[in-house]
Scaffold this motif. Structure first.
Motif, mmCIF file in Angstrom:
data_model
loop_
_atom_site.group_PDB
_atom_site.id
_atom_site.type_symbol
_atom_site.label_atom_id
_atom_site.label_comp_id
_atom_site.label_asym_id
_atom_site.label_seq_id
_atom_site.Cartn_x
_atom_site.Cartn_y
_atom_site.Cartn_z
ATOM 1 N N ARG A 144 -7.860 16.587 22.354
ATOM 2 C CA ARG A 144 -7.471 16.031 23.650
ATOM 3 C C ARG A 144 -6.156 16.632 24.141
ATOM 4 N NH1 ARG A 144 -8.752 11.838 26.676
ATOM 5 N NH2 ARG A 144 -10.186 11.016 25.109
ATOM 6 N N GLU A 177 -6.079 18.631 27.565
ATOM 7 C CA GLU A 177 -5.280 18.081 28.658
ATOM 8 C C GLU A 177 -4.254 19.102 29.143
ATOM 9 O OE1 GLU A 177 -5.401 13.249 27.812
ATOM 10 O OE2 GLU A 177 -3.721 14.453 27.021
ATOM 11 N N THR A 225 -12.613 18.654 32.296
ATOM 12 C CA THR A 225 -12.237 17.258 32.534
ATOM 13 C C THR A 225 -13.346 16.310 32.093
ATOM 14 O OG1 THR A 225 -13.027 17.542 34.820
ATOM 15 C CG2 THR A 225 -10.659 17.740 34.437
ATOM 16 N N GLU A 226 -14.598 16.730 32.208
ATOM 17 C CA GLU A 226 -15.711 15.894 31.756
ATOM 18 C C GLU A 226 -15.774 15.875 30.223
ATOM 19 O OE1 GLU A 226 -17.777 13.880 33.480
ATOM 20 O OE2 GLU A 226 -16.373 14.332 35.112
ATOM 21 N N LYS A 274 -13.473 13.322 28.931
ATOM 22 C CA LYS A 274 -13.934 11.939 29.050
ATOM 23 C C LYS A 274 -14.834 11.537 27.892
ATOM 24 C CE LYS A 274 -13.785 11.892 34.123
ATOM 25 N NZ LYS A 274 -14.612 11.814 35.357
ATOM 26 N N GLN A 275 -15.484 12.529 27.287
ATOM 27 C CA GLN A 275 -16.420 12.234 26.207
ATOM 28 C C GLN A 275 -15.750 12.180 24.835
ATOM 29 O OE1 GLN A 275 -20.136 14.543 26.488
ATOM 30 N NE2 GLN A 275 -19.444 15.192 28.494
#
Length: 224
Positions: A195, A199, A217-218, A221-222
């Motif tokens: 992450r 990021e 970005t997706e 989210k996972q």
């Protein structure tokens, strides 16, 4: 054939390193001589020899990775390495002889590393790139490709060290950041580390996408 420089494109597309090849490694006619040379160089020529992103090196940003599965997808099974085609094997043999004749030929080491990379000969690619970096240590394309080869060889910490070196040379290097996340998530099972890297990637490349079009970005989210 040797890899060619490729221009940057927008939006940035980053891809994930492919599965590590099996331990079966193809050696060209001169491969063992080259291996011996590299070992000699590392031990005795260290004072003489010293061995992506959007614009650097012969295709490192494209070849450093192969597919970007969603973070929750299982990593692909290792595949057996394929021997190079006749033309590639012939060029490898030429370059191996060239570096034996002139172990300070950095360009030959880089091209040789690229050809080993493309033919899934990770251990020999590592040796070639390490020799190239002994001759010039600040090439982010080579440090990134070396990291990918370490990852394929199962040397995850060394892979991360290479990507970290790339980021010291070129802060925000998108391929190094993406690869860092891949190693953390798939190999070290460290979602927090992945992450952090991804990021950082989307801060500077908010439209970064995997080859299948999935935005990074997706993928973030996972992450769990």
């Amino acid at each position: 054939m040797a890899k060619q420089n490729r221009p940057a494109a927008a939006p940035v597309t980053v891809t994930a390193p492919g599965p590590r090849p099996s331990s079966l490694i193809f050696f060209s006619r001169f491969g063992f001589f080259f291996l011996a040379l590299c070992l000699f160089s590392a031990g005795f020529l260290a004072g003489v020899l010293v061995h992506q992103a959007m614009s650097d090196h012969s295709g490192s940003q494209a070849q450093s990775f192969q597919s970007a599965p969603a973070p929750r997808q299982q990593a692909a099974e290792p595949q057996q390495s394929q021997a190079p085609d006749r033309a590639t094997a012939a060029r490898i043999a030429e370059l191996e002889k060239a570096v034996i004749r002139n172990p300070s030929d950095r360009d030959a080491f880089v091209e040789l590393g690229n050809l080993y990379f493309d033919s899934d000969q990770a251990k020999l690619a590592i040796l070639a790139y390490e020799n190239a970096l002994r001759l010039r240590a600040d090439d982010p394309g080579v440090t990134t490709d070396l990291g990918v080869m370490y990852r394929r060889d199962g040397q995850y910490q060394k892979a991360l060290d290479c990507f970290r070196k790339t980021l010291e040379i070129e802060p925000g290097h998108p391929v190094a950041l993406f690869n860092t996340g891949i190693v953390f998530y798939y190999d070290l099972h460290d979602a927090a580390g992945a992450r952090k890297a991804w990021e950082e990637l989307v801060k500077t490349h908010p439209n970064a996408k995997a080859p299948d079009g999935t935005p990074v970005t997706e993928l973030l989210k996972q992450l769990k």
